[in-house]
Design a protein around this motif. Structure first.
Motif, PDB file in Angstrom:
ATOM      1  N   PRO A 136     -23.650  58.373 -36.773  1.00 44.51           N
ATOM      2  CA  PRO A 136     -22.488  58.493 -37.667  1.00 44.51           C
ATOM      3  C   PRO A 136     -21.330  57.628 -37.179  1.00 44.51           C
ATOM      4  N   ILE A 137     -20.847  56.757 -38.046  1.00 50.88           N
ATOM      5  CA  ILE A 137     -19.735  55.890 -37.688  1.00 50.88           C
ATOM      6  C   ILE A 137     -18.465  56.696 -37.461  1.00 50.88           C
ATOM      7  N   VAL A 138     -18.346  57.825 -38.173  1.00 51.81           N
ATOM      8  CA  VAL A 138     -17.165  58.674 -38.000  1.00 51.81           C
ATOM      9  C   VAL A 138     -17.068  59.162 -36.560  1.00 51.81           C
ATOM     10  N   ALA A 139     -18.216  59.360 -35.899  1.00 47.80           N
ATOM     11  CA  ALA A 139     -18.200  59.814 -34.510  1.00 47.80           C
ATOM     12  C   ALA A 139     -17.840  58.691 -33.553  1.00 47.80           C
ATOM     13  N   ILE A 140     -18.130  57.440 -33.939  1.00 49.54           N
ATOM     14  CA  ILE A 140     -17.833  56.304 -33.068  1.00 49.54           C
ATOM     15  C   ILE A 140     -16.384  55.869 -33.193  1.00 49.54           C
ATOM     16  N   ALA A 141     -15.809  56.045 -34.382  1.00 50.14           N
ATOM     17  CA  ALA A 141     -14.481  55.505 -34.657  1.00 50.14           C
ATOM     18  C   ALA A 141     -13.414  55.967 -33.673  1.00 50.14           C
ATOM     19  N   PRO A 142     -13.293  57.264 -33.355  1.00 47.87           N
ATOM     20  CA  PRO A 142     -12.243  57.646 -32.399  1.00 47.87           C
ATOM     21  C   PRO A 142     -12.412  56.995 -31.032  1.00 47.87           C
ATOM     22  N   ALA A 143     -13.661  56.856 -30.563  1.00 50.00           N
ATOM     23  CA  ALA A 143     -13.888  56.228 -29.260  1.00 50.00           C
ATOM     24  C   ALA A 143     -13.477  54.760 -29.282  1.00 50.00           C
ATOM     25  N   LEU A 144     -13.746  54.065 -30.402  1.00 55.41           N
ATOM     26  CA  LEU A 144     -13.336  52.665 -30.503  1.00 55.41           C
ATOM     27  C   LEU A 144     -11.819  52.530 -30.561  1.00 55.41           C
ATOM     28  N   VAL A 145     -11.171  53.468 -31.209  1.00 55.79           N
ATOM     29  CA  VAL A 145      -9.706  53.440 -31.248  1.00 55.79           C
ATOM     30  C   VAL A 145      -9.127  53.635 -29.857  1.00 55.79           C
ATOM     31  N   VAL A 146      -9.710  54.556 -29.097  1.00 56.56           N
ATOM     32  CA  VAL A 146      -9.253  54.767 -27.722  1.00 56.56           C
ATOM     33  C   VAL A 146      -9.502  53.526 -26.877  1.00 56.56           C
ATOM     34  N   ALA A 147     -10.646  52.858 -27.114  1.00 55.80           N
ATOM     35  CA  ALA A 147     -10.995  51.699 -26.292  1.00 55.80           C
ATOM     36  C   ALA A 147     -10.179  50.470 -26.643  1.00 55.80           C
ATOM     37  N   PHE A 148      -9.934  50.234 -27.941  1.00 51.71           N
ATOM     38  CA  PHE A 148      -9.309  48.980 -28.371  1.00 51.71           C
ATOM     39  C   PHE A 148      -7.888  49.149 -28.905  1.00 51.71           C
ATOM     40  N   GLY A 149      -7.382  50.366 -28.937  1.00 46.23           N
ATOM     41  CA  GLY A 149      -6.015  50.567 -29.375  1.00 46.23           C
ATOM     42  C   GLY A 149      -5.917  50.746 -30.879  1.00 46.23           C
ATOM     43  N   PHE A 150      -4.673  50.714 -31.376  1.00 48.53           N
ATOM     44  CA  PHE A 150      -4.409  50.991 -32.787  1.00 48.53           C
ATOM     45  C   PHE A 150      -4.266  49.722 -33.622  1.00 48.53           C
ATOM     46  N   GLY A 151      -4.606  48.586 -33.065  1.00 52.54           N
ATOM     47  CA  GLY A 151      -4.522  47.332 -33.805  1.00 52.54           C
ATOM     48  C   GLY A 151      -5.696  47.154 -34.744  1.00 52.54           C
ATOM     49  N   PRO A 152      -5.879  45.943 -35.267  1.00 52.19           N
ATOM     50  CA  PRO A 152      -6.962  45.695 -36.228  1.00 52.19           C
ATOM     51  C   PRO A 152      -8.363  45.629 -35.610  1.00 52.19           C
ATOM     52  N   LEU A 153      -8.450  45.460 -34.282  1.00 56.71           N
ATOM     53  CA  LEU A 153      -9.764  45.249 -33.672  1.00 56.71           C
ATOM     54  C   LEU A 153     -10.737  46.401 -33.902  1.00 56.71           C
ATOM     55  N   PRO A 154     -10.363  47.676 -33.682  1.00 61.76           N
ATOM     56  CA  PRO A 154     -11.349  48.743 -33.928  1.00 61.76           C
ATOM     57  C   PRO A 154     -11.768  48.830 -35.388  1.00 61.76           C
ATOM     58  N   LYS A 155     -10.860  48.518 -36.326  1.00 62.50           N
ATOM     59  CA  LYS A 155     -11.232  48.537 -37.739  1.00 62.50           C
ATOM     60  C   LYS A 155     -12.263  47.457 -38.038  1.00 62.50           C
ATOM     61  N   ILE A 156     -12.062  46.276 -37.455  1.00 62.25           N
ATOM     62  CA  ILE A 156     -13.012  45.179 -37.668  1.00 62.25           C
ATOM     63  C   ILE A 156     -14.369  45.534 -37.073  1.00 62.25           C
ATOM     64  N   VAL A 157     -14.371  46.145 -35.888  1.00 61.46           N
ATOM     65  CA  VAL A 157     -15.630  46.515 -35.241  1.00 61.46           C
ATOM     66  C   VAL A 157     -16.388  47.531 -36.084  1.00 61.46           C
ATOM     67  N   ILE A 158     -15.683  48.547 -36.588  1.00 61.52           N
ATOM     68  CA  ILE A 158     -16.353  49.582 -37.379  1.00 61.52           C
ATOM     69  C   ILE A 158     -16.870  49.012 -38.694  1.00 61.52           C
ATOM     70  N   ALA A 159     -16.083  48.172 -39.354  1.00 64.46           N
ATOM     71  CA  ALA A 159     -16.550  47.554 -40.597  1.00 64.46           C
ATOM     72  C   ALA A 159     -17.774  46.674 -40.349  1.00 64.46           C
ATOM     73  N   SER A 160     -17.791  45.957 -39.233  1.00 68.61           N
ATOM     74  CA  SER A 160     -18.948  45.102 -38.928  1.00 68.61           C
ATOM     75  C   SER A 160     -20.178  45.945 -38.607  1.00 68.61           C
ATOM     76  N   LEU A 161     -19.989  47.091 -37.938  1.00 76.16           N
ATOM     77  CA  LEU A 161     -21.127  47.964 -37.643  1.00 76.16           C
ATOM     78  C   LEU A 161     -21.737  48.530 -38.917  1.00 76.16           C
ATOM     79  N   ILE A 162     -20.893  48.890 -39.880  1.00 71.52           N
ATOM     80  CA  ILE A 162     -21.408  49.417 -41.142  1.00 71.52           C
ATOM     81  C   ILE A 162     -22.190  48.345 -41.910  1.00 71.52           C
ATOM     82  N   CYS A 163     -21.715  47.091 -41.839  1.00 75.22           N
ATOM     83  CA  CYS A 163     -22.361  46.007 -42.582  1.00 75.22           C
ATOM     84  C   CYS A 163     -23.597  45.458 -41.884  1.00 75.22           C
ATOM     85  N   PHE A 164     -23.735  45.709 -40.595  1.00 76.83           N
ATOM     86  CA  PHE A 164     -24.753  45.025 -39.798  1.00 76.83           C
ATOM     87  C   PHE A 164     -26.171  45.377 -40.240  1.00 76.83           C
TER      88      PHE A 164
END
Length: 288
Positions: A136-164
């Motif tokens: 579930p991407i919803v479970a990964i999203a908070p961890a990516l936000v903690v890792a990469f901060g509140f900028g655009p990077l975690p959003k780009i990573v999650i969108a790319s994971l969904i499309c991959f």
């Protein structure tokens, strides 16, 4: 004295009859019919009736349960009054979604080529891709936000994971579904592996790629919104607008943002359909 006799062939049935078959329409007429086809009532009337019925049901539910749905008039008022606000946040979400789509597409396409060409890579990567897809991407999203901060990077990573994953599977399937007789022809003329890939496998995979893009274009919007909802400190994006408005019980703002997100998804889907029709005319002609 001999007289020459000429043999007269009997008349063929229907030889002198005029051809009453209708001539096929010209290219200009066919083009005009395609242009004005959406204006025919049989095309737009069912959808219009459905939308009117849904609007009536919506307003009735909003009148009886205002805590569940806001009136459509209130949603329209906030969209008109704060149009610039919604456009600015939609641009942020769209930028994150498109960036994630590009990253996911490039990485998935490269991996799909490696998977189709190298059996070792296929056995090593595909199981991991399946695991990633069912996570579930919803479970990964908070961890990516903690890792990469509140900028655009975690959003780009999650969108790319969904499309991959959809792009990977469809592209790999298209690359490996070349008809055997065509492949035999290329091998007969001693075509190299690179030539087969460029001139045969990739063109054959394009319809599969566009089928995946029809799915992942709207999904990229979902990925960006999920990341924005998980990043409670984010400063922009429609996901942030929905999160803040929900905490303040502003249902009209929430549903106005959802309407804008749906409109973004429709526009992206329409863009990929138009691009597919332009680039894959040869495929449409071959299948008709």
């Amino acid at each position: 004295m001999q007289t020459s006799s000429t043999t007269i062939a009997p008349p063929q049935p229907g030889a002198d009859a005029p051809d009453l078959r209708p001539s096929p329409p010209s290219a200009a007429v066919t083009r005009m019919r395609r242009i004005f086809a959406p204006l025919h009532p049989f095309v737009w009337l069912p959808l219009a009736v459905t939308l009117v019925v849904l609007a009536i049901v919506w307003d009735r539910v909003a009148e009886n349960m205002p805590y569940l749905l806001p009136p459509l008039g209130a949603v329209g008022e906030t969209l008109v009054a704060e149009a610039g606000y919604y456009i600015a946040n939609a641009a942020i979400t769209l930028g994150e979604a498109l960036a994630g789509l590009v990253v996911g597409f490039v990485s998935a396409f490269v991996v799909a080529v490696l998977v189709s060409e190298l059996p070792v890579v296929r056995r090593a990567v595909l199981p991991l891709a399946v695991v990633l897809n069912v996570t579930p991407i919803v479970a990964i999203a908070p961890a990516l936000v903690v890792a990469f901060g509140f900028g655009p990077l975690p959003k780009i990573v999650i969108a790319s994971l969904i499309c991959f994953f959809p792009i990977l599977i469809n592209t790999a399937t298209g690359l490996r579904s070349v008809p055997a007789p065509v492949m035999q022809v290329y091998r007969t003329i001693n075509a190299s592996r690179a030539e087969i890939l460029v001139h045969l496998r990739i063109p054959n995979a394009l319809p599969f790629v566009f089928a995946a893009l029809r799915i992942v274009f709207p999904l990229s919007i979902i990925g960006a919104v999920v990341a924005e909802l998980s990043a409670s400190g984010a400063m922009g994006g429609l996901g942030t607008v929905i999160s803040v408005a929900s905490s303040m019980n502003q249902l009209a703002v929430v549903y106005a943002s959802i309407f804008v997100l749906a409109l973004l998804g429709i526009l992206l889907l329409g863009a990929v359909v138009l691009l597919e029709r332009r680039l894959l005319r040869w495929h449409a002609a071959a299948t008709t």
